[in-house]
Design a protein around this motif. Structure first.
Motif, PDB file in Angstrom:
ATOM      1  N   LYS A   3     -45.806  52.879  23.466  1.00  0.00           N
ATOM      2  CA  LYS A   3     -46.166  52.250  22.190  1.00  0.00           C
ATOM      3  C   LYS A   3     -46.153  53.304  21.084  1.00  0.00           C
ATOM      4  O   LYS A   3     -46.721  54.375  21.230  1.00  0.00           O
ATOM      5  N   ILE A   4     -45.483  53.000  19.981  1.00  0.00           N
ATOM      6  CA  ILE A   4     -45.397  53.921  18.843  1.00  0.00           C
ATOM      7  C   ILE A   4     -46.431  53.485  17.814  1.00  0.00           C
ATOM      8  O   ILE A   4     -46.579  52.293  17.517  1.00  0.00           O
ATOM      9  N   SER A   5     -47.136  54.454  17.235  1.00  0.00           N
ATOM     10  CA  SER A   5     -48.200  54.124  16.289  1.00  0.00           C
ATOM     11  C   SER A   5     -47.621  53.591  14.984  1.00  0.00           C
ATOM     12  O   SER A   5     -46.495  53.929  14.593  1.00  0.00           O
ATOM     13  N   ASN A   6     -48.412  52.776  14.323  1.00  0.00           N
ATOM     14  CA  ASN A   6     -47.987  52.200  13.042  1.00  0.00           C
ATOM     15  C   ASN A   6     -47.836  53.274  11.969  1.00  0.00           C
ATOM     16  O   ASN A   6     -46.981  53.166  11.081  1.00  0.00           O
ATOM     17  N   ASP A   7     -48.679  54.310  12.047  1.00  0.00           N
ATOM     18  CA  ASP A   7     -48.573  55.402  11.071  1.00  0.00           C
ATOM     19  C   ASP A   7     -47.221  56.112  11.198  1.00  0.00           C
ATOM     20  O   ASP A   7     -46.580  56.429  10.191  1.00  0.00           O
ATOM     21  N   LEU A   8     -46.789  56.348  12.447  1.00  0.00           N
ATOM     22  CA  LEU A   8     -45.505  57.011  12.661  1.00  0.00           C
ATOM     23  C   LEU A   8     -44.361  56.144  12.141  1.00  0.00           C
ATOM     24  O   LEU A   8     -43.449  56.638  11.470  1.00  0.00           O
ATOM     25  N   ILE A   9     -44.407  54.853  12.408  1.00  0.00           N
ATOM     26  CA  ILE A   9     -43.364  53.946  11.931  1.00  0.00           C
ATOM     27  C   ILE A   9     -43.342  53.928  10.403  1.00  0.00           C
ATOM     28  O   ILE A   9     -42.278  53.948   9.784  1.00  0.00           O
ATOM     29  N   SER A  10     -44.509  53.924   9.766  1.00  0.00           N
ATOM     30  CA  SER A  10     -44.572  53.937   8.299  1.00  0.00           C
ATOM     31  C   SER A  10     -43.931  55.200   7.738  1.00  0.00           C
ATOM     32  O   SER A  10     -43.156  55.146   6.778  1.00  0.00           O
ATOM     33  N   LYS A  11     -44.260  56.333   8.359  1.00  0.00           N
ATOM     34  CA  LYS A  11     -43.672  57.605   7.895  1.00  0.00           C
ATOM     35  C   LYS A  11     -42.166  57.630   8.108  1.00  0.00           C
ATOM     36  O   LYS A  11     -41.409  58.074   7.232  1.00  0.00           O
ATOM     37  N   LEU A  12     -41.727  57.121   9.271  1.00  0.00           N
ATOM     38  CA  LEU A  12     -40.288  57.112   9.543  1.00  0.00           C
ATOM     39  C   LEU A  12     -39.550  56.164   8.590  1.00  0.00           C
ATOM     40  O   LEU A  12     -38.435  56.473   8.148  1.00  0.00           O
ATOM     41  N   LEU A  13     -40.147  55.021   8.282  1.00  0.00           N
ATOM     42  CA  LEU A  13     -39.521  54.101   7.320  1.00  0.00           C
ATOM     43  C   LEU A  13     -39.424  54.734   5.933  1.00  0.00           C
ATOM     44  O   LEU A  13     -38.410  54.584   5.250  1.00  0.00           O
ATOM     45  N   GLU A  14     -40.475  55.439   5.541  1.00  0.00           N
ATOM     46  CA  GLU A  14     -40.450  56.107   4.237  1.00  0.00           C
ATOM     47  C   GLU A  14     -39.331  57.154   4.195  1.00  0.00           C
ATOM     48  O   GLU A  14     -38.560  57.226   3.236  1.00  0.00           O
ATOM     49  N   LYS A  15     -39.219  57.936   5.264  1.00  0.00           N
ATOM     50  CA  LYS A  15     -38.148  58.931   5.330  1.00  0.00           C
ATOM     51  C   LYS A  15     -36.777  58.255   5.373  1.00  0.00           C
ATOM     52  O   LYS A  15     -35.820  58.740   4.767  1.00  0.00           O
ATOM     53  N   TYR A  16     -36.700  57.123   6.078  1.00  0.00           N
ATOM     54  CA  TYR A  16     -35.429  56.405   6.197  1.00  0.00           C
ATOM     55  C   TYR A  16     -34.959  55.923   4.826  1.00  0.00           C
ATOM     56  O   TYR A  16     -33.803  56.094   4.461  1.00  0.00           O
ATOM     57  N   PHE A  17     -35.847  55.332   4.047  1.00  0.00           N
ATOM     58  CA  PHE A  17     -35.462  54.806   2.743  1.00  0.00           C
ATOM     59  C   PHE A  17     -35.309  55.903   1.695  1.00  0.00           C
ATOM     60  O   PHE A  17     -34.675  55.688   0.662  1.00  0.00           O
ATOM     61  N   ASP A  18     -35.862  57.092   1.955  1.00  0.00           N
ATOM     62  CA  ASP A  18     -35.628  58.245   1.081  1.00  0.00           C
ATOM     63  C   ASP A  18     -34.373  59.013   1.482  1.00  0.00           C
ATOM     64  O   ASP A  18     -34.034  60.010   0.856  1.00  0.00           O
ATOM     65  N   GLN A  40     -47.003  43.866  10.145  1.00  0.00           N
ATOM     66  CA  GLN A  40     -46.759  44.507   8.845  1.00  0.00           C
ATOM     67  C   GLN A  40     -45.315  45.002   8.699  1.00  0.00           C
ATOM     68  O   GLN A  40     -44.866  45.289   7.592  1.00  0.00           O
ATOM     69  N   PHE A  41     -44.573  45.080   9.816  1.00  0.00           N
ATOM     70  CA  PHE A  41     -43.189  45.561   9.767  1.00  0.00           C
ATOM     71  C   PHE A  41     -42.165  44.454  10.036  1.00  0.00           C
ATOM     72  O   PHE A  41     -40.981  44.744  10.198  1.00  0.00           O
ATOM     73  N   LEU A  42     -42.581  43.219  10.054  1.00  0.00           N
ATOM     74  CA  LEU A  42     -41.672  42.124  10.369  1.00  0.00           C
ATOM     75  C   LEU A  42     -40.512  42.004   9.375  1.00  0.00           C
ATOM     76  O   LEU A  42     -39.402  41.646   9.749  1.00  0.00           O
ATOM     77  N   GLU A  43     -40.772  42.323   8.107  1.00  0.00           N
ATOM     78  CA  GLU A  43     -39.712  42.199   7.099  1.00  0.00           C
ATOM     79  C   GLU A  43     -38.554  43.168   7.352  1.00  0.00           C
ATOM     80  O   GLU A  43     -37.420  42.927   6.947  1.00  0.00           O
ATOM     81  N   TYR A  44     -38.814  44.277   8.052  1.00  0.00           N
ATOM     82  CA  TYR A  44     -37.766  45.263   8.333  1.00  0.00           C
ATOM     83  C   TYR A  44     -36.981  44.938   9.598  1.00  0.00           C
ATOM     84  O   TYR A  44     -35.897  45.471   9.797  1.00  0.00           O
ATOM     85  N   LYS A  45     -37.513  44.084  10.454  1.00  0.00           N
ATOM     86  CA  LYS A  45     -36.853  43.779  11.712  1.00  0.00           C
ATOM     87  C   LYS A  45     -35.483  43.150  11.486  1.00  0.00           C
ATOM     88  O   LYS A  45     -34.504  43.515  12.139  1.00  0.00           O
ATOM     89  N   SER A  46     -35.395  42.211  10.547  1.00  0.00           N
ATOM     90  CA  SER A  46     -34.106  41.573  10.289  1.00  0.00           C
ATOM     91  C   SER A  46     -33.093  42.573   9.715  1.00  0.00           C
ATOM     92  O   SER A  46     -31.904  42.494  10.004  1.00  0.00           O
ATOM     93  N   LEU A  47     -33.577  43.543   8.939  1.00  0.00           N
ATOM     94  CA  LEU A  47     -32.687  44.558   8.382  1.00  0.00           C
ATOM     95  C   LEU A  47     -32.057  45.396   9.494  1.00  0.00           C
ATOM     96  O   LEU A  47     -30.841  45.586   9.536  1.00  0.00           O
TER      97      LEU A  47
END
Length: 171
Positions: A3-18, A40-47
């Motif tokens: 299981k990956i933490s939500n904080d890690l996913i948030s940081k990775l998404l921020e880096k991904y979009f930057d 909280q990350f469902l909107e990114y799943k379709s992307l």
């Protein structure tokens, strides 16, 4: 898979979009969005699902690279042919050795001493013109220095006028 933490996913998404995420971090995001996703990350799943579908739909680019290599070798072959033609022309054409050609009013001068004398005359005229240019340039440089000195005196004069006008106002 752990299981990956939500904080890690948030940081990775921020880096991904930057556009600063590494390939390994992008793979982590792709793997995460293939499975169960937090609300909280469902909107990114379709992307990320769309990226996967697009990757499968695009054919591999290997045939393009094969065509490129052929074009690259054609370029080298054409350069080699041009170089060999130039070499053959250089070797086959007769060499005239140490010839000097001077044309005056459309007439070629064959006399070597006359050609050298005319060339020396033209070069000395060119040297005189360049020396005149250098002396004029030096004079302009000294005038520029004088102008800088005068402008600093003008600045000093303005300061004195301001101080004098300021003293009169106080009286």
């Amino acid at each position: 898979m752990e299981k990956i933490s939500n904080d890690l996913i948030s940081k990775l998404l921020e880096k991904y979009f930057d556009a600063t995420a590494t390939l390994e971090e992008e793979r982590i995001l792709q793997d995460y969005f293939r499975g169960e996703v937090d609300d909280q990350f469902l909107e990114y799943k379709s992307l990320f699902a769309l990226f996967s579908v697009e990757r499968e739909a695009i054919p591999h680019a290997e045939p393009c690279f094969a065509e490129r290599k052929e074009r690259h070798s054609f370029r080298w072959i054409s350069v080699a042919v041009a170089a060999s033609i130039a070499l053959v022309m250089f070797v086959s054409l007769p060499q005239k050795g140490d010839t000097l050609r001077l044309m005056i009013n459309g007439v070629q001068i064959e006399n070597k001493e006359l050609a050298m004398a005319k060339t020396d005359d033209r070069l000395s005229r060119l040297q005189q013109t360049l020396s005149k240019y250098r002396s004029t340039n030096n004079k302009l440089g000294s005038m520029e220095k004088a102008g800088d000195a005068v402008s600093s005196l003008n600045d000093f004069s303005k300061l004195l006028k301001q101080n004098l006008s300021g003293d009169r106002l106080e009286d």
